[in-house]
Design an enzyme around this catalytic site. Sequence first.
Site, short mmCIF file in Angstrom:
data_model
loop_
_atom_site.label_atom_id
_atom_site.label_comp_id
_atom_site.label_asym_id
_atom_site.label_seq_id
_atom_site.Cartn_x
_atom_site.Cartn_y
_atom_site.Cartn_z
N HIS A 91 -6.69 -7.28 0.08
CA HIS A 91 -6.92 -5.87 -0.08
C HIS A 91 -6.13 -5.32 -1.69
O HIS A 91 -5.12 -6.02 -2.13
CB HIS A 91 -6.11 -4.97 0.75
CG HIS A 91 -6.76 -5.06 1.99
ND1 HIS A 91 -6.33 -6.12 3.13
CD2 HIS A 91 -7.76 -4.34 2.72
CE1 HIS A 91 -6.91 -6.00 4.22
NE2 HIS A 91 -7.67 -4.88 3.99
N ASP A 100 -5.01 -12.58 3.99
CA ASP A 100 -6.31 -11.97 4.71
C ASP A 100 -7.47 -12.20 4.23
O ASP A 100 -8.48 -11.71 4.37
CB ASP A 100 -5.63 -10.62 4.99
CG ASP A 100 -5.11 -9.69 3.80
OD1 ASP A 100 -5.08 -10.48 2.85
OD2 ASP A 100 -4.78 -8.62 3.97
N HIS A 116 0.91 -1.40 0.02
CA HIS A 116 -0.13 0.03 -0.17
C HIS A 116 0.89 1.45 -0.17
O HIS A 116 0.46 2.14 -0.17
CB HIS A 116 -0.76 0.08 0.96
CG HIS A 116 -1.93 -1.01 1.25
ND1 HIS A 116 -2.79 -1.26 0.01
CD2 HIS A 116 -2.34 -1.92 2.04
CE1 HIS A 116 -3.70 -2.39 0.51
NE2 HIS A 116 -3.37 -2.85 1.68
N ASP A 151 -3.47 -10.50 -2.19
CA ASP A 151 -3.88 -10.09 -0.90
C ASP A 151 -5.32 -9.81 -1.02
O ASP A 151 -5.94 -9.44 -2.09
CB ASP A 151 -3.20 -8.64 -0.54
CG ASP A 151 -3.09 -8.39 0.76
OD1 ASP A 151 -2.16 -8.39 1.59
OD2 ASP A 151 -4.29 -7.72 1.30
#
Length: 403
Positions: free
Chosen positions: A182, A269, A145, A180
């Site tokens: 995200h 995740d 990120h 991931d």
Amino acid sequence: MGPLHRGYRARVPRHSRTGPLLVFGPRSTAYDLGPGHPLTPRRFGPGIDLLRSVGAEPGLAPEPASDDELGLVHDQSYVATIRSLSARPIGPEHLEAGIGPGDTPAFPGMHEAAAAVAGGSLRALEAILRGETEHAFHPGGGLHHAMRDRASGFCVYNDPALAIARARRDGLRVLYVDLDVHHGDGVQAIHWNDPGVLTISVHETGHALFPGSGFIDELGGPDAPGSKVNVPLEPGTGERGWLAAVERVVPELAAEFRPEVVISQHGSDGHAVDPLAHLRLTTTAFGAAARLVDTVAHRWAGGRWLATGGGGYDAYRVVPRAWSLVWLAGAHRDPPARISEAWRERWAAEAESYGQAPLPERFEDPPNAGRPFGPVDEVLDRRALEVAEAVLARRRATIVGPA
Ligand SMILES: [Zn+2]
């Protein structure tokens, strides 16, 4: 056992008998955003221990990347701000730099710890480029990120973006696969306008989850149309739909792009029991996806593959198995039938104390994370494939132009 459990077996020569170079060392646990923070260095205890039980031994200890190296993707003024916050974790610079209470708080030694994560991925990539190892796995990496000038979502320096930039310095075409839960927004933004970097991120839709981006119309900058690809999935999507989307998109785009290096992010995740997101994935699907990435690396990139970890907030039941399955995929080995009893005994009490018990007995989860497949799963599976098709169609239209 459905088709998922047959999955991708690496159809490659078994030439790397010892498995991927494992990146871990004393500095790995220094990246610590504080007690109670979900991205906890506690995961390295059970994680590295389980990796050792399947034959992986750390072979590269991360040391901090230099400021010049960080400057491959980060502004020097941002690096200077992180250095200053690192020495004195309260300051006026922190809001602009994305550092603050909550997701990415400052901590003493933050610069050195974050630079070491970056250094781990850079040194691992260079070992691959020199031909010393085909594959490397850096479980502490995958801080996808971080932006050029701003920390975000637990990430200070963007080690996958740096590894990509390092490969680009040698003129190599890089495929980046981000699994991931995200969206891999920092990597996408940093390499947005580079046609030599194909990013594919498969994640829970930004309508429901941080960072709120990663939609199908994000396809790259004016010089690089179609080089950034996003597959946003509905909350509740399970292993079948997720893996079908990965299988639909990744091999086809890799065949078209013909990467010379593959870099991947294996956040765990998206798992059904992960506390931060809403997909219902399994370690079975994580392993199958990792084997798919391995196959793609051998088919197109001469085997050059750097895998990183990423998110994953169930540090006992999920993260250790997910890491082991990535490493095993790179070792071209199936997981052992059962998890070592000694490992389970060593970590049972600690897992219990964090509410992450009982520890699993097997590397792969039961189908659909132990819940019978139902009509909602059918709808979400279909939806995942529709999204994958829509992404490919939108991308083709962008490259070719309006009919
Ligand atoms: Zn391989």
